[in-house]
Design a protein around this motif. Sequence first.
Motif, PDB file in Angstrom:
ATOM      1  N   LEU A   1       0.832  -1.197   0.000  1.00  0.00           N
ATOM      2  CA  LEU A   1       0.000   0.000   0.000  1.00  0.00           C
ATOM      3  C   LEU A   1       0.870   1.251   0.000  1.00  0.00           C
ATOM      4  CD1 LEU A   1      -2.664  -1.066   2.659  1.00  0.00           C
ATOM      5  CD2 LEU A   1      -2.827  -1.227   0.165  1.00  0.00           C
ATOM      6  N   ASN A   2       0.441   2.271  -0.717  1.00  0.00           N
ATOM      7  CA  ASN A   2       1.200   3.518  -0.829  1.00  0.00           C
ATOM      8  C   ASN A   2       0.358   4.702  -0.343  1.00  0.00           C
ATOM      9  OD1 ASN A   2       2.395   5.562  -3.606  1.00  0.00           O
ATOM     10  ND2 ASN A   2       3.089   5.490  -1.492  1.00  0.00           N
TER      11      ASN A   2
ATOM     12  N   THR B   1       1.383  -7.512   8.446  1.00  0.00           N
ATOM     13  CA  THR B   1       2.306  -6.526   7.895  1.00  0.00           C
ATOM     14  C   THR B   1       3.726  -7.069   7.862  1.00  0.00           C
ATOM     15  OG1 THR B   1       2.499  -5.500  10.079  1.00  0.00           O
ATOM     16  CG2 THR B   1       0.911  -4.545   8.541  1.00  0.00           C
ATOM     17  N   ILE B   2       4.476  -6.646   6.845  1.00  0.00           N
ATOM     18  CA  ILE B   2       5.855  -7.099   6.685  1.00  0.00           C
ATOM     19  C   ILE B   2       6.764  -5.899   6.444  1.00  0.00           C
ATOM     20  CG2 ILE B   2       5.171  -9.352   5.782  1.00  0.00           C
ATOM     21  CD1 ILE B   2       5.924  -8.319   2.966  1.00  0.00           C
TER      22      ILE B   2
ATOM     23  N   VAL C   1       1.048  -7.901   3.777  1.00  0.00           N
ATOM     24  CA  VAL C   1       0.822  -6.538   3.282  1.00  0.00           C
ATOM     25  C   VAL C   1       1.962  -5.663   3.778  1.00  0.00           C
ATOM     26  CG1 VAL C   1      -0.656  -5.935   5.255  1.00  0.00           C
ATOM     27  CG2 VAL C   1      -0.782  -4.586   3.158  1.00  0.00           C
ATOM     28  N   MET C   2       2.460  -4.813   2.908  1.00  0.00           N
ATOM     29  CA  MET C   2       3.488  -3.851   3.277  1.00  0.00           C
ATOM     30  C   MET C   2       2.863  -2.466   3.195  1.00  0.00           C
ATOM     31  SD  MET C   2       7.292  -3.446   1.655  1.00  0.00           S
ATOM     32  CE  MET C   2       8.275  -1.971   1.976  1.00  0.00           C
ATOM     33  N   ILE C   3       2.916  -1.732   4.292  1.00  0.00           N
ATOM     34  CA  ILE C   3       2.327  -0.393   4.366  1.00  0.00           C
ATOM     35  C   ILE C   3       3.441   0.627   4.187  1.00  0.00           C
ATOM     36  CG2 ILE C   3       1.029   1.223   5.804  1.00  0.00           C
ATOM     37  CD1 ILE C   3      -0.088  -1.288   7.271  1.00  0.00           C
ATOM     38  N   THR C   4       3.342   1.459   3.150  1.00  0.00           N
ATOM     39  CA  THR C   4       4.393   2.438   2.889  1.00  0.00           C
ATOM     40  C   THR C   4       3.826   3.853   2.823  1.00  0.00           C
ATOM     41  OG1 THR C   4       4.282   2.419   0.442  1.00  0.00           O
ATOM     42  CG2 THR C   4       5.600   0.693   1.498  1.00  0.00           C
TER      43      THR C   4
ATOM     44  N   ALA D   1       5.451  -0.712   9.309  1.00  0.00           N
ATOM     45  CA  ALA D   1       5.267   0.148   8.140  1.00  0.00           C
ATOM     46  C   ALA D   1       6.634   0.650   7.685  1.00  0.00           C
ATOM     47  CB  ALA D   1       4.341   1.319   8.446  1.00  0.00           C
ATOM     48  N   THR D   2       6.649   1.310   6.536  1.00  0.00           N
ATOM     49  CA  THR D   2       7.887   1.855   5.973  1.00  0.00           C
ATOM     50  C   THR D   2       7.615   3.272   5.486  1.00  0.00           C
ATOM     51  OG1 THR D   2       8.645  -0.332   5.270  1.00  0.00           O
ATOM     52  CG2 THR D   2       9.650   1.571   4.179  1.00  0.00           C
TER      53      THR D   2
END
Length: 276
Positions: A51-52, A84-85, A105-108, A131-132
């Motif tokens: 996700l962006n 989340t990863i 899911v990766m939250i960015t 998150a990132t």
Amino acid sequence: MVLRRRFGWRYIIMLFCVLMAAGAAFFGQQPKPLQATMVADSENGTKVLVLNYHKIDHTFISLAVRPEDFDHQMKYLRDNGYHTISPDELYEALAGSGNLPENPVMITFDDGYEDNYTNAYPILKKYGFKATIFVVTGFLDKHKKGYLSWDEAREMNKNGINIESHTVNHRSMTDLTDDELRAELVDSKKKAEAELGHEVNYIAYPTGTYNLHIAQMVKEAGYKAAFTIKYGNVDKASNIYALERVPIFHTEDTNKDFIERIRYQPIFESFGWMKN
């Protein structure tokens, strides 16, 4: 028995045609025909939703998701079994040296806005999510209104929020000379590493602009992977220096649109409508 079998195939063909038409209408173009490589892509390991986001506040622009909507979206992910990863977990899985949880899911976040700390961070902690944040290093601690401080970045970095690079000045990379581009890549990496005390291995392209030459320079600058704003899910068929993401915006019905994007994305990809 024969009638049932005929009806079954007729139903499948009809459903396929409806999906094809919906995809064409959704993207404003004719869907690409299925090819063997597309089938291989769809079978090539777990699909990872990246996700962006940008801002999490009440600014009335498309890039600003309201905090209450962001909370609603994070709750949806938690309640529907998403895990989340981190960028490292994604990279290791793509390299074949690591395993991913179910429904990864990766939250960015791009740019490094202060509301990522004041509004998004408490919500992420509430749900125990990683998150990132890809930060523009030249915007932090420079009295540039609305951006993170390095103290805030360090605090989050110690508590499950990866801080990565978004270059020094957020200039479109395709507008830069090689020397300018190299400085944006290398200097942002060095600055973030000096402030955070560890390697910074990932970058998101400012404005999403890149090409193969730029991707090669990103690799030469020492980054392991790079993220685009190209719409799609990540799997082992993805280019490690052009990883797909799903952008989340403020809309007339933000949360409905959020759910539709993450629900229908795998269906669109399975028919080859998204990957290039």
